[in-house]
Design a protein around this motif. Structure first.
Motif, PDB file in Angstrom:
ATOM      1  N   PRO A  12      51.919  32.436  41.645  1.00  0.00           N
ATOM      2  CA  PRO A  12      50.467  32.513  41.848  1.00  0.00           C
ATOM      3  C   PRO A  12      49.834  33.708  41.148  1.00  0.00           C
ATOM      4  O   PRO A  12      48.676  33.637  40.717  1.00  0.00           O
ATOM      5  N   TYR A  67      49.352  32.547  37.580  1.00  0.00           N
ATOM      6  CA  TYR A  67      48.220  31.623  37.527  1.00  0.00           C
ATOM      7  C   TYR A  67      46.894  32.388  37.547  1.00  0.00           C
ATOM      8  O   TYR A  67      45.958  32.072  36.803  1.00  0.00           O
ATOM      9  N   SER A  68      46.819  33.408  38.411  1.00  0.00           N
ATOM     10  CA  SER A  68      45.590  34.200  38.496  1.00  0.00           C
ATOM     11  C   SER A  68      45.298  34.895  37.175  1.00  0.00           C
ATOM     12  O   SER A  68      44.151  34.937  36.711  1.00  0.00           O
ATOM     13  N   GLY A 126      42.275  33.964  34.573  1.00  0.00           N
ATOM     14  CA  GLY A 126      41.339  35.057  34.353  1.00  0.00           C
ATOM     15  C   GLY A 126      41.019  35.274  32.894  1.00  0.00           C
ATOM     16  O   GLY A 126      39.995  35.896  32.563  1.00  0.00           O
ATOM     17  N   SER A 134      38.095  34.748  37.164  1.00  0.00           N
ATOM     18  CA  SER A 134      39.221  35.585  37.560  1.00  0.00           C
ATOM     19  C   SER A 134      39.182  35.875  39.059  1.00  0.00           C
ATOM     20  O   SER A 134      40.198  35.756  39.751  1.00  0.00           O
ATOM     21  N   ALA A 140      39.764  32.545  41.076  1.00  0.00           N
ATOM     22  CA  ALA A 140      41.153  32.092  41.017  1.00  0.00           C
ATOM     23  C   ALA A 140      42.057  32.988  41.857  1.00  0.00           C
ATOM     24  O   ALA A 140      42.930  32.503  42.594  1.00  0.00           O
ATOM     25  N   ALA A 141      41.865  34.296  41.740  1.00  0.00           N
ATOM     26  CA  ALA A 141      42.700  35.231  42.488  1.00  0.00           C
ATOM     27  C   ALA A 141      42.537  35.040  43.996  1.00  0.00           C
ATOM     28  O   ALA A 141      43.527  35.028  44.741  1.00  0.00           O
ATOM     29  N   PHE A 150      44.288  31.665  45.130  1.00  0.00           N
ATOM     30  CA  PHE A 150      45.745  31.755  45.236  1.00  0.00           C
ATOM     31  C   PHE A 150      46.163  32.717  46.349  1.00  0.00           C
ATOM     32  O   PHE A 150      47.199  32.514  46.993  1.00  0.00           O
ATOM     33  N   ARG A 209      39.482  43.625  43.975  1.00  0.00           N
ATOM     34  CA  ARG A 209      39.115  42.706  42.889  1.00  0.00           C
ATOM     35  C   ARG A 209      37.922  43.204  42.080  1.00  0.00           C
ATOM     36  O   ARG A 209      37.326  42.447  41.312  1.00  0.00           O
ATOM     37  N   ASP A 238      37.732  42.345  38.403  1.00  0.00           N
ATOM     38  CA  ASP A 238      37.292  40.982  38.105  1.00  0.00           C
ATOM     39  C   ASP A 238      35.780  40.935  37.929  1.00  0.00           C
ATOM     40  O   ASP A 238      35.260  40.272  37.023  1.00  0.00           O
ATOM     41  N   SER A 260      44.113  41.143  36.364  1.00  0.00           N
ATOM     42  CA  SER A 260      44.178  40.193  37.470  1.00  0.00           C
ATOM     43  C   SER A 260      45.618  39.883  37.850  1.00  0.00           C
ATOM     44  O   SER A 260      45.935  39.743  39.034  1.00  0.00           O
ATOM     45  N   SER A 264      46.835  40.913  41.462  1.00  0.00           N
ATOM     46  CA  SER A 264      47.240  39.804  42.328  1.00  0.00           C
ATOM     47  C   SER A 264      48.668  39.984  42.813  1.00  0.00           C
ATOM     48  O   SER A 264      48.979  39.750  43.990  1.00  0.00           O
TER      49      SER A 264
END
Length: 386
Positions: free
Chosen positions: A247, A250-251, A255, A263, A266-267, A270, A319, A322, A351, A355
């Motif tokens: 995950p 993926y973040s 991003g 970003s 998504a963060a 997940f 975050r 982001d 990110s 994450s």
């Protein structure tokens, strides 16, 4: 073995079953459980002398607590009881009423049962001790020491028409009233003389302690369950750590897309999904908490209140890169009319690392929350026998 069954239930994420396993055991099962009994009170109240009386020792005997006119106990000292199996008396430093406390309330958590020793009158420091003990969901006796001196003083003040029984009843009623005013249910008060363990309420105290001992050992074992669950929770953490990298990747990849806010979105997506997986794995999901709350007679909100992993504000602060990346992407698209390379990199690359760190923090917080929920569920779970 209750311990093994408890750990199996914790491993399976069934907190309600874990508690039920232990509480289903008969009292005799806990006879070999150690119990730490803390003797607390203000300096000079006779705590050390009381400990010696409980041990059947005189001052100066080998293994006796040190006594004196002035406060002699400067640090907690343990005294295993010679006849009560697995019972350890702890003589704690006295609490000062005017200049703060020598005993930090946090230091009381390692003790299972308390005997508050007072002299002459119920003081503010006794009320504070009562509050500290009840806040932990634990139990205590209140001992009015040096009763022989109180009786002698009353006899001198009223030589004619003096009656021991009336004086003792008045002293005990005053202690009971003060404890009731502190919201103590069924206060257990004993009037004793440390120099004559056969007089006043000392024999009654001894009989009461013997009758309550198995129940107190059971409660001590139950209160130790959160710490006993630690090895199992560490193994569960190790299992979940293998699910963090994907995950986080993926973040980071999402991003990199030139979309403002992708970003952050998504963060958080997940993160919340991973946290829910942890809740289910550790037994902190809503159905599991509902079953636990029903079994222990507490609202679900009371259990959720001790879960630090539910707080989102620290996550939003983590975050912030982001949000900065999103602003830069918008500036590059709207004003500079070019592909937002800088904004995408600023949002995507950090990110991944942020994450990854957040998911590790989340996993550790959920494991700690499992112990916190167990502790809250067990607070005041059982009523002391009368």
């Amino acid at each position: 073995m209750a311990m093994e069954e408890f750990q199996v239930a914790i491993h399976q994420g069934k907190l309600s079953d874990a508690i039920s396993v232990v509480q289903a055991k008969p009292l005799q099962y806990f006879s070999n459980t150690p119990i730490n009994v803390a003797v607390v009170g203000e300096p000079g109240s006779g705590k050390s002398s009381f400990v010696n009386s409980m041990l059947g020792k005189q001052p100066g005997d080998p293994g006796a607590a040190e006594t004196g006119i002035q406060a002699t106990t400067t640090k907690a000292k343990d005294y295993p009881h010679p006849t009560l199996p697995q019972v350890i008396l702890w003589d704690l430093p006295g609490r000062e009423e005017s200049f703060g406390s020598r005993t930090n309330p946090e230091d009381l958590k390692c003790y299972d049962f308390f005997i508050i020793v007072g002299y002459q009158r119920f003081r503010t420091i006794h009320a504070e001790l009562v509050h500290d003990i009840q806040a932990m969901g634990k139990r205590f006796y209140f001992v009015r020491a040096k009763t022989d001196l109180d009786v002698e003083a009353s006899r001198r003040r009223q030589p004619s028409g003096y009656d021991d029984r009336t004086v003792l009843q008045r002293i005990k009623e005053d202690c009971v009233t003060c404890l009731l005013n502190e919201n103590v249910i069924d206060p257990q008060v004993f009037l004793v003389s440390n120099w004559d363990p056969q007089s006043f309420d000392f024999p009654i105290l001894w009989e009461k302690l013997n009758n309550d001992l198995l129940w107190l050992k059971r409660q001590a074992f139950i209160f130790s369950l959160p710490s006993l669950s630690a090895p199992v929770l560490e193994n569960k953490q190790a299992t979940m750590k293998g699910k963090i990298l994907l995950p986080a990747l993926y973040s980071g990849v999402l991003g990199l897309l030139p979309l403002p806010g992708i970003s952050f979105a998504a963060a958080m997506f997940f993160f919340v999904r991973f946290r829910n997986q942890c809740y289910q794995f550790f037994g902190l999901d809503v159905p599991s908490l509902t079953a636990l709350a029903r079994d222990v007679g507490k609202p679900v909100a009371a259990l959720q209140a001790v879960m630090t992993s539910r707080k989102l504000m620290p996550l939003i602060l983590w975050r912030l890169p982001d949000l900065l990346g999103a602003v830069l992407i918008m500036m590059e698209i709207c004003w500079w009319q070019r592909y937002p390379y800088a904004g995408s990199l600023l949002a995507g690359v950090p990110s991944f690392f942020t994450s990854y760190y957040m998911l590790h923090r989340c996993l550790a917080a959920v494991a700690k929350d499992t112990q916190n929920v167990l502790s809250r569920a067990l607070e005041g779970k059982e009523k002391m026998p009368i």
